[in-house]
Design an enzyme around this catalytic site. Sequence first.
Site, PDB file in Angstrom:
ATOM      1  N   LYS A 247       0.615   3.457  -5.685  1.00  0.00           N
ATOM      2  CA  LYS A 247      -0.708   3.427  -5.089  1.00  0.00           C
ATOM      3  C   LYS A 247      -1.704   3.782  -6.197  1.00  0.00           C
ATOM      4  O   LYS A 247      -1.426   4.679  -7.013  1.00  0.00           O
ATOM      5  CB  LYS A 247      -0.779   4.451  -3.949  1.00  0.00           C
ATOM      6  CG  LYS A 247      -2.116   4.485  -3.206  1.00  0.00           C
ATOM      7  CD  LYS A 247      -2.058   5.475  -2.037  1.00  0.00           C
ATOM      8  CE  LYS A 247      -3.344   5.475  -1.214  1.00  0.00           C
ATOM      9  NZ  LYS A 247      -3.280   6.394  -0.066  1.00  0.00           N
TER      10      LYS A 247
ATOM     11  N   SER B 110      -4.448   4.416   4.492  1.00  0.00           N
ATOM     12  CA  SER B 110      -5.118   3.899   3.327  1.00  0.00           C
ATOM     13  C   SER B 110      -4.177   3.292   2.291  1.00  0.00           C
ATOM     14  O   SER B 110      -4.631   2.610   1.381  1.00  0.00           O
ATOM     15  CB  SER B 110      -5.916   5.022   2.658  1.00  0.00           C
ATOM     16  OG  SER B 110      -5.027   6.029   2.169  1.00  0.00           O
TER      17      SER B 110
ATOM     18  N   SER C 133      -1.757   8.077   6.180  1.00  0.00           N
ATOM     19  CA  SER C 133      -1.839   6.892   5.323  1.00  0.00           C
ATOM     20  C   SER C 133      -0.526   6.376   4.743  1.00  0.00           C
ATOM     21  O   SER C 133      -0.513   5.325   4.105  1.00  0.00           O
ATOM     22  CB  SER C 133      -2.802   7.147   4.175  1.00  0.00           C
ATOM     23  OG  SER C 133      -4.117   7.046   4.656  1.00  0.00           O
TER      24      SER C 133
HETATM   25  N1  GLN Z   1      -7.215   7.470   8.285  1.00  0.00           N
HETATM   26  C1  GLN Z   1      -7.380   8.812   7.804  1.00  0.00           C
HETATM   27  C2  GLN Z   1      -8.692   8.948   7.081  1.00  0.00           C
HETATM   28  O1  GLN Z   1      -9.381   7.985   6.955  1.00  0.00           O
HETATM   29  C3  GLN Z   1      -6.225   9.201   6.937  1.00  0.00           C
HETATM   30  C4  GLN Z   1      -6.290   8.695   5.560  1.00  0.00           C
HETATM   31  C5  GLN Z   1      -5.178   9.171   4.700  1.00  0.00           C
HETATM   32  O2  GLN Z   1      -4.143   9.607   5.190  1.00  0.00           O
HETATM   33  N2  GLN Z   1      -5.399   9.107   3.403  1.00  0.00           N
HETATM   34  O3  GLN Z   1      -9.046  10.001   6.646  1.00  0.00           O
END
Ligand code: GLN
Length: 482
Positions: free
Chosen positions: A78, A153, A177
């Site tokens: 990532k 994400s 995410s």
């Molecule tokens: N969807 C969550 C957010 O937007 C989690 C994102 C994540 O786990 N990086 O904060």
Amino acid sequence: MSLENKTLVELSKDLTAKKVSSVEVTQFYLDRIAQHNPALNAFITVCNESALAEAKEADKKIASGHAGPLTGIPYAHKDIFCTDGIKTSCGSKMLDNFIAPYDATVTTKFKEAGMVMIGKTNMDEFAMGSSNENSFYGPVKNPWDHTRIPGGSSGGSAAAVAARLVPAATGTDTGGSIRQPASMCNITGIKPTYGRVSRYGMIAFASSLDQGGPFAQTAEDAALLLNIMAGHDEKDSTSVIHDVPDYTAELNKPLTGLTIGFAKEHFASGLENDVAVVIQEAIAELQKLGATIKEISLPNTHLAVPAYYVIAPAECSSNLARYDGVRYGYRCENPKNLDDLYCRTRGEGFGLEIKRRIIVGTYALSSGYYDAYYLKAQKIRRLISNDYQTAFKSVDLIVGPTAPSPAFKLGEKVDDPVSMYLSDIYTIGVNLAGLPGMTIPAGFVKSLPIGLQLIANYFDESRLFNAAHQFQQATDWHKKTP
Ligand code: GLN
């Protein structure tokens, strides 16, 4: 079996038996990326030359008998993990010009294992998002349906593994995410216990919640990857001094004697009926495998999203203060003075969602509001964490849905942040409590994959791998490809 569907375990066997070389495997995946990535947009950077050079080194290691179990196998990072000499953008215009001058600890560990870094995957900007639509590099497409989101994400990593553009990838999970895109793309992903994997060199979003973990086709592969990634790191003061077991050691234990809970709050309104059916069938499968199933309660579930969306923005507003155009990253053209430099750099360099969170977070931390919002959210966090501890007095694992629906359409929720945030309802509590959580393929709704989430107590990742592996021995959802 075609090469792209081989698991890490199978690839490792072939490499050791010299049926195939690391250079051949790497070139094979580079070709697949060249062919399929234009439609998916899963990669921000593809490292053709350095990957082949690393593969050559891996082949030498294998020939000399000094290979580890994953030596020579390609993986993708990532684009939140710093990689020395390679662009590390975090999905943001702010870091579009940033070549990391050092490796994240996780990157170093993969290098030491002899794995081949094939590229950096697309992601929501600074890991903020649930759909991968917040990337400066454009959205990732779900390989199962290109009109839908892959989840976020870590959507690029999940899509890349699902489309077999790479056999393994890393992700980070601050509120879901890793687990949510794993669910939407039909792959296996684990968010370890907070502190299990070093955050050094993993660009910070919300430091008390962020945790790195792997994506792969199977639980067994994910266990091999966590064997590499886990461990205390003196460069990360929140990484925990705790023995790292061999996560593959308990894969084959039968599930008899295991008590698995499901929270009634996870099946309340909001969960799509078809998804509930898939999850109930998966739970029935675990019961067939010998586990005892029990209803439990996590009474503060409904407070997880509101508490998270105060705490995470608060931490992000502080962490992202460093992007000011002075030290590194984007800088606006011809600043008139220091204020202008700060304002325009941040105004031009950050996307909409990042700005929304910085404003919310700054507000929640400001004097006069701190007690009402931030402190209150931290108290709720404690209640949520207590709920899990109460549950773990009577169960070994908790299972349930990962997300309330299958992958939604691109654009469907972009103008409705609250509805986007609510899609994190089943994953976020795990981060607030710092627990390990895992998602595995469990079925389909209208040809779209659905993932089962498994949650364990602190440092009990082995039990997650055990239950997931047993489930994958009995089912073949994880073998289905788009
Ligand atoms: N969807 C969550 C957010 O937007 C989690 C994102 C994540 O786990 N990086 O904060």
